[in-house]
Design a protein around this motif. Structure first.
Motif, PDB file in Angstrom:
ATOM      1  N   ILE A  41      -1.246  -9.969   0.066  1.00  0.00           N
ATOM      2  CA  ILE A  41      -0.463 -10.514  -1.056  1.00  0.00           C
ATOM      3  C   ILE A  41      -0.391 -12.034  -1.031  1.00  0.00           C
ATOM      4  O   ILE A  41      -0.476 -12.677  -2.072  1.00  0.00           O
ATOM      5  CB  ILE A  41       0.969  -9.905  -1.104  1.00  0.00           C
ATOM      6  N   SER A  42      -0.249 -12.631   0.159  1.00  0.00           N
ATOM      7  CA  SER A  42      -0.065 -14.082   0.208  1.00  0.00           C
ATOM      8  C   SER A  42      -0.436 -14.638   1.575  1.00  0.00           C
ATOM      9  O   SER A  42      -0.617 -13.889   2.533  1.00  0.00           O
ATOM     10  CB  SER A  42       1.392 -14.446  -0.123  1.00  0.00           C
TER      11      SER A  42
ATOM     12  N   PRO B  11      -4.808 -11.091 -14.125  1.00  0.00           N
ATOM     13  CA  PRO B  11      -5.887 -10.143 -13.840  1.00  0.00           C
ATOM     14  C   PRO B  11      -7.093 -10.903 -13.268  1.00  0.00           C
ATOM     15  O   PRO B  11      -7.592 -11.843 -13.893  1.00  0.00           O
ATOM     16  CB  PRO B  11      -6.232  -9.547 -15.213  1.00  0.00           C
ATOM     17  N   MET B  12      -7.538 -10.504 -12.070  1.00  0.00           N
ATOM     18  CA  MET B  12      -8.647 -11.203 -11.402  1.00  0.00           C
ATOM     19  C   MET B  12      -9.979 -10.635 -11.918  1.00  0.00           C
ATOM     20  O   MET B  12     -10.726  -9.969 -11.197  1.00  0.00           O
ATOM     21  CB  MET B  12      -8.528 -11.061  -9.892  1.00  0.00           C
ATOM     22  N   THR B  13     -10.267 -10.924 -13.200  1.00  0.00           N
ATOM     23  CA  THR B  13     -11.481 -10.433 -13.846  1.00  0.00           C
ATOM     24  C   THR B  13     -11.845 -11.374 -14.996  1.00  0.00           C
ATOM     25  O   THR B  13     -10.952 -12.019 -15.572  1.00  0.00           O
ATOM     26  CB  THR B  13     -11.271  -8.996 -14.406  1.00  0.00           C
ATOM     27  N   HIS B  69      -7.983  -5.752 -10.271  1.00  0.00           N
ATOM     28  CA  HIS B  69      -7.002  -6.358  -9.353  1.00  0.00           C
ATOM     29  C   HIS B  69      -6.123  -7.274 -10.207  1.00  0.00           C
ATOM     30  O   HIS B  69      -6.599  -8.258 -10.765  1.00  0.00           O
ATOM     31  CB  HIS B  69      -7.726  -7.135  -8.252  1.00  0.00           C
ATOM     32  N   VAL B  70      -4.864  -6.914 -10.335  1.00  0.00           N
ATOM     33  CA  VAL B  70      -3.963  -7.661 -11.212  1.00  0.00           C
ATOM     34  C   VAL B  70      -2.636  -7.892 -10.489  1.00  0.00           C
ATOM     35  O   VAL B  70      -2.168  -7.043  -9.724  1.00  0.00           O
ATOM     36  CB  VAL B  70      -3.778  -6.914 -12.557  1.00  0.00           C
ATOM     37  N   SER B 198      -5.667  -4.369  -5.019  1.00  0.00           N
ATOM     38  CA  SER B 198      -6.228  -5.472  -4.235  1.00  0.00           C
ATOM     39  C   SER B 198      -7.383  -4.978  -3.373  1.00  0.00           C
ATOM     40  O   SER B 198      -7.244  -3.987  -2.649  1.00  0.00           O
ATOM     41  CB  SER B 198      -5.158  -6.071  -3.326  1.00  0.00           C
ATOM     42  N   PRO B 199      -8.544  -5.671  -3.413  1.00  0.00           N
ATOM     43  CA  PRO B 199      -9.659  -5.269  -2.551  1.00  0.00           C
ATOM     44  C   PRO B 199      -9.341  -5.471  -1.070  1.00  0.00           C
ATOM     45  O   PRO B 199      -9.951  -4.829  -0.213  1.00  0.00           O
ATOM     46  CB  PRO B 199     -10.806  -6.187  -2.991  1.00  0.00           C
ATOM     47  N   SER B 200      -8.366  -6.322  -0.763  1.00  0.00           N
ATOM     48  CA  SER B 200      -7.983  -6.548   0.638  1.00  0.00           C
ATOM     49  C   SER B 200      -7.321  -5.319   1.249  1.00  0.00           C
ATOM     50  O   SER B 200      -7.221  -5.209   2.466  1.00  0.00           O
ATOM     51  CB  SER B 200      -7.009  -7.725   0.746  1.00  0.00           C
TER      52      SER B 200
END
Lengths: 202, 202
Positions: A41-42, B11-13, B69-70, B198-200
């Motif tokens: 997240i951070s 949004p990460m897109t 991923h948002v 999240s891809p993480s």
């Protein structure tokens, strides 16, 4: 004293992982004076305000230089009573509590004037919270008065204030707001958003 | 009383504009009880907590359902002395100030148990700030104790607390934290981040 931030970068692009990883290199010049830990997240960045704000500025500017619409978000805190003292946070940047509001405002304005440009535009929005003191609104109003004279003031909004300008003076303004208002032994936090290359502004 | 939030969706897109615009439709069911204004950094949503949190939950769930991923980010505030009274914010959701901490914690736990699932996972991170009262750390510690028993508690981090679970109980937990701790006439704010896909984490 304990000070630091939880920081996230949000690049609005399919290549968001590459933007984040390449931008983190901007922290390398500051790493020996910070402690950095990342989760999904951070990223926690612990260190004194005079290192923290320039490090965030450089991280933001590196991400903005990719040209992507990218947002830097940070939750900053100093003096939280729930956190331990940490030698890495030792700082000479906090205002003297005996100093009247007007002279702290003057010191803050001088620091912005002395600050070089960074060559990247920054649209920032932030809220300053001063806790555990009966006069917290006096400190916040004193800070807002300084912001209006800072040269980076854009406008007041509900719950927050907008700044705009070059990333150099914008992050210097944020640093002064964080350091000069609220007692040096008090608990002060900032909720910060900085936006680059928004298509809504074009 | 004045209550509301400055809210942003990240949004990460490359298709971030479409994700934002389609997700905003989730607010339609709540619009008659909210006032909504948008600029290039955030959307102001003004209204009582019992409308605000379900509206944010639905906005988040709609965005998360795209699979991108948002991140939803919000600066929430109630009772800021610098804001005017607004009839749209009238609320019955705030705790009775005479009620001891333990019974407010019980009421908060019951509200989460009564809350239906939303069918979308949510990883949240937030800070609660209670201002203008000498005992603000007592209220925050009481809130953290409630969070640990909420069923959505993930872990404490520096400056914030992580929650995880279905979006229904996660946003219900946030609403209870905002409403049951700190005096109803006081100034309480929340700095909130909620992350989806999240891809993480994969």
């Amino acid at each position: 004293m304990f000070a630091g931030a939880q920081v996230s970068l949000y690049p609005m692009t399919d290549g968001f992982v590459d933007v984040i990883l390449s931008s983190l290199k901007a922290l390398d010049a500051w790493r020996d004076r910070l402690r950095i830990e990342t989760d999904d997240i951070s990223t926690l960045i612990v260190g004194p305000p005079e290192v923290l704000f320039p490090a965030l500025r450089d991280l933001y500017a590196q991400a903005a230089a990719t040209g992507a619409h990218v947002v830097l978000r940070a939750t900053l805190s100093r003096g939280c009573p729930g956190e331990p003292n940490d030698p890495i946070c030792q700082t000479g940047a906090l205002a003297n509590p005996k100093e009247p509001l007007a002279s702290r405002q003057q010191a803050a304005l001088r620091a912005i004037q002395a600050c070089p440009s960074k060559g990247q535009a920054a649209d920032a929005q932030f809220s300053l919270y001063v806790m555990g003191a009966g006069d917290h609104m006096d400190e916040i109003m004193g800070c807002i008065d300084f912001l209006k004279r800072s040269g980076t003031f854009d406008r007041s909004k509900n719950f927050c204030t907008r700044l705009t300008g070059d990333a150099g003076p914008v992050f210097a303004t944020l640093q002064q707001a964080f350091c000069q208002f609220g007692p040096p032994t008090g608990h002060v936090t900032v909720d910060l958003t900085v936006s680059a290359n928004s298509p809504s502004k074009r």
